[in-house]
Design a protein around this motif. Structure first.
Motif, PDB file in Angstrom:
ATOM      1  N   ARG A   1       0.838  -1.194   0.000  1.00  0.00           N
ATOM      2  CA  ARG A   1       0.000   0.000   0.000  1.00  0.00           C
ATOM      3  C   ARG A   1       0.878   1.251   0.000  1.00  0.00           C
ATOM      4  N   VAL A   2       0.479   2.263  -0.802  1.00  0.00           N
ATOM      5  CA  VAL A   2       1.245   3.507  -0.906  1.00  0.00           C
ATOM      6  C   VAL A   2       0.306   4.702  -0.802  1.00  0.00           C
ATOM      7  N   PHE A   3       0.707   5.680   0.008  1.00  0.00           N
ATOM      8  CA  PHE A   3      -0.007   6.954   0.098  1.00  0.00           C
ATOM      9  C   PHE A   3       1.033   8.040  -0.133  1.00  0.00           C
ATOM     10  N   GLY A   4       0.990   8.664  -1.301  1.00  0.00           N
ATOM     11  CA  GLY A   4       1.967   9.688  -1.645  1.00  0.00           C
ATOM     12  C   GLY A   4       1.319  11.042  -1.831  1.00  0.00           C
ATOM     13  N   LEU A   5       1.750  12.014  -1.036  1.00  0.00           N
ATOM     14  CA  LEU A   5       1.285  13.397  -1.174  1.00  0.00           C
ATOM     15  C   LEU A   5       2.522  14.250  -1.424  1.00  0.00           C
TER      16      LEU A   5
ATOM     17  N   ASP B   1       2.906  -1.515 -10.807  1.00  0.00           N
ATOM     18  CA  ASP B   1       3.755  -2.535 -10.186  1.00  0.00           C
ATOM     19  C   ASP B   1       3.229  -2.951  -8.815  1.00  0.00           C
ATOM     20  N   VAL B   2       2.688  -2.011  -8.060  1.00  0.00           N
ATOM     21  CA  VAL B   2       2.128  -2.338  -6.743  1.00  0.00           C
ATOM     22  C   VAL B   2       0.792  -3.060  -6.895  1.00  0.00           C
ATOM     23  N   LEU B   3      -0.079  -2.539  -7.739  1.00  0.00           N
ATOM     24  CA  LEU B   3      -1.422  -3.103  -7.895  1.00  0.00           C
ATOM     25  C   LEU B   3      -1.406  -4.484  -8.536  1.00  0.00           C
ATOM     26  N   ASP B   4      -0.419  -4.726  -9.360  1.00  0.00           N
ATOM     27  CA  ASP B   4      -0.370  -5.978 -10.118  1.00  0.00           C
ATOM     28  C   ASP B   4      -0.038  -7.192  -9.253  1.00  0.00           C
ATOM     29  N   ASN B   5       0.192  -6.963  -7.973  1.00  0.00           N
ATOM     30  CA  ASN B   5       0.482  -8.081  -7.075  1.00  0.00           C
ATOM     31  C   ASN B   5      -0.775  -8.877  -6.714  1.00  0.00           C
ATOM     32  N   ASN B   6      -1.934  -8.359  -7.092  1.00  0.00           N
ATOM     33  CA  ASN B   6      -3.210  -9.015  -6.778  1.00  0.00           C
ATOM     34  C   ASN B   6      -3.621  -9.906  -7.950  1.00  0.00           C
ATOM     35  N   ASP B   7      -3.790 -11.196  -7.693  1.00  0.00           N
ATOM     36  CA  ASP B   7      -4.161 -12.138  -8.757  1.00  0.00           C
ATOM     37  C   ASP B   7      -5.542 -11.853  -9.335  1.00  0.00           C
ATOM     38  N   LYS B   8      -6.378 -11.130  -8.592  1.00  0.00           N
ATOM     39  CA  LYS B   8      -7.718 -10.810  -9.089  1.00  0.00           C
ATOM     40  C   LYS B   8      -7.722  -9.588 -10.006  1.00  0.00           C
TER      41      LYS B   8
END
Length: 599
Positions: free
Chosen positions: A362-366, A397-404
């Protein structure tokens, strides 16, 4: 005696009336064949005219008075052109490139996945304010930056196989704003201007009318379905376009509690920044028994709406003496970190670069107190910040870790802001950067399982005018074909190819890369002599016909470009709300969410 004027002939001589070849008194019979040209009166497709007669004057030629018989034989219509006839076409580069395009289009159409529910991933790119004229000018600018003439260039998303147009009006407005347009794309329902995530039954600014009129967005459906979800923007992450993916608000300007009227706060309405941090809890509260894990990626600007109005909470790159705006004392960045201890909160380039996408969930960037920098001005950020294409790559790259799979919204928000400031240089530069971000997404995903849509929420009163010659600098003065000198208007002054119908008008700020500096000056009325002005510099602001404090949106349709499962539905001219339904068709968002809620 008048003789026949022949195009081409073959003469066949025969002796008549005598069996003795040496008989000088014999009269010769002549036959002449004339070739009839294509388009002739006798034969449209050309042919042969055969003339016969006796050579009575013995001059060896068939004179017109000697013709006794005439026949015409016409050619059959041609069924194909010869190679030599086609050469002017087939050897032409324009012709050859079009043939390649047709062949490629056939392949794309044959390969398209036309079944619903086949998209594992969906990425929606929104160029805020990126109307057709902006796309055209950015295309030329990008080409010229590569050393081309420019007009023949294509941005990455212009190469996508399917495209159409979206009608951008709001339910109550002919010329729209971003809140209503993005709500339409995010939820499939058109609504009023100025409201977020609610339908047209809302009364803008009236907190009490929110309840019962909330809409469900594609981001929320994807979250319910178990996909990873993300939002990336170069604007404040609480600004209208990104906010429409996750918030429900009677007013787009309620970005934090300090922006809200006391009555709205007392009535229990929640500001947009708070809704972002509470996205998971708010979504679960709307559906009994639902358990979701919240947004995996949030990156953009707008730190001020998440921090208390207290200098003690200032970030290292704060540009204001007090960075935060919140008057309720809440530090929403701290609240987010408490909710997601395994997540990473980042606020500068170094923190961004340190993110390991393989291990970060999870990433929160401001990255800025307010909006992020214009792409051309990014190097001037105090602490450094990533580009739109860099954020897009990291998000995938972060989101693609979810198989769904995942659902990602990416906004190039500052195209809009540069246009409002009347500065084409930054508007086009940020459009070119959006093109790079789209290419990153294309390179990192497969069109077999990822639907990518690129569009705009609305247009601007940005024009491309005059009769400049091919390859003329898109930001330059109009120089006509066959000349090296600028064209002059009726007032005997040169003018630029690009300009604005309204806005602040002329500014000559040289190498200034922050378009917003233009607001430091009053609107300019009337024309300015540009003879000695370099109109191609980053700090040049184009002239405007109608002087206003800020340039306005425009009402014309915007382009929609698509590739991947379901992309074939992007065709023709449609309501902007159709975009949601294309995404739903491709990924079965409603069906999958319903199945999850039924468990």
């Amino acid at each position: 005696m008048k003789k026949l004027n022949l195009i081409s002939l073959a003469v066949v001589v025969a002796l008549a009336g005598c069996s003795d070849d040496d008989d000088k008194s014999s009269t010769k019979t002549l036959t002449v064949e004339n070739t009839l040209a294509v388009g002739s009166e006798q034969c449209v497709n050309g042919g042969t005219e055969t003339l016969t007669g006796a050579d009575s004057n013995d001059n060896g030629e068939l004179d017109s008075a000697e013709v006794t018989d005439s026949t015409v034989s016409c050619n059959a219509p041609a069924t194909s052109l010869t190679a030599s006839q086609l050469a002017p076409l087939t050897d032409n580069d324009w012709f050859k490139s079009a043939q390649v395009k047709v062949a490629t289009s056939e392949e794309n159409i044959a390969a398209v996945v036309k079944e619903s529910g086949k998209a594992k991933n969906v990425i929606l790119f929104v160029g805020d304010g990126m109307g057709i004229s902006t796309v055209t000018a950015a295309r030329i600018m990008a080409g010229q930056l590569e050393g081309k003439l420019g007009e023949e260039h294509q941005l990455s998303f212009e190469k996508l196989p399917f495209s159409g147009f979206a009608k951008t009006y709001n339910v109550d407005a002919q010329t729209p704003d971003s809140a209503g347009t993005m709500t339409a794309m995010a939820s499939g329902v058109k609504t009023d201007a100025g409201v977020i995530g609610v339908d047209e039954n809302i009364e803008r600014g009236n907190c009490a009318t929110v309840a019962g009129n909330e809409l469900v967005t594609a981001t929320e459906l994807a979250e319910i379905a178990g996909k990873s979800t993300g939002i990336v923007s170069t604007a404040r992450i609480t600004h209208a376009t990104p906010a429409a993916t996750y918030a429900k608000s009677a007013d787009r300007n309620w970005e934090d509690v300090s922006d809200m009227p006391e009555a709205a706060v007392a009535a229990g309405c929640e500001d947009i920044a708070s809704q972002l941090v509470n996205f998971e809890a708010n979504l679960e509260a709307r559906y009994e028994g639902l358990d979701v894990d919240g947004l995996e990626v949030v990156m953009g600007g707008g730190r001020r709406h998440f921090l208390p109005k207290d200098a003690a909470y200032n970030s290292a790159d704060a540009v204001s003496s007090v960075e935060g705006d919140r008057t309720d004392g809440r530090d929403l960045t701290a609240e987010w970190k408490a909710k997601y201890p395994a997540g990473q909160y980042v606020m500068d380039q170094a923190g961004f670069d340190a993110i390991n996408a393989d291990t970060t969930e999870r990433v929160f960037g401001l990255f800025n107190e307010t909006h992020m920098q214009y792409e051309a001005d990014r190097a001037n950020d105090v602490a450094g910040e990533p580009s739109l294409s860099e954020m897009t790559a990291k998000a995938i790259d972060v989101l693609d870790n979810n198989d769904k799979g995942f659902f990602l919204t990416v906004e190039a928000g500052r195209i809009d802001h540069a246009h409002h400031a009347g500065n084409a240089y930054n508007a086009l530069s940020d459009t070119v950067e959006l093109s790079k971000a789209v290419q990153v997404a294309l390179d990192k995903t497969s069109i077999e399982d990822t639907l990518i849509i690129v569009t705009a929420d609305h247009s601007h009163v940005f024009t491309i005018a005059g009769y400049p010659k091919r390859g003329n600098p898109i930001l330059g003065k109009v120089v006509p074909v066959g000349s090296d000198e600028p064209s002059l208007a009726a007032d005997n002054m040169p003018y630029t190819t690009v300009g604005y119908t309204n806005g602040g008008g002329f500014r000559d700020l040289g190498d200034e890369t922050d378009a917003d500096v233009g607001y430091d000056f009053a609107p300019v009325t009337g024309r300015v002599d540009l003879t000695d002005v370099d109109t191609t510099t980053p700090g040049f602001h184009q002239e405007a016909v109608v002087p206003l404090g800020s340039e306005t949106h425009a009402a014309e349709d915007v382009g929609v470009y698509a590739v991947g499962p379901g992309a074939h539905l992007v065709t023709g001219t449609n309501e902007q709300s159709l975009i949601f339904h294309v995404m739903d068709y491709a990924a079965d968002l409603v069906k999958q969410a319903d199945a999850k809620l039924a468990q």
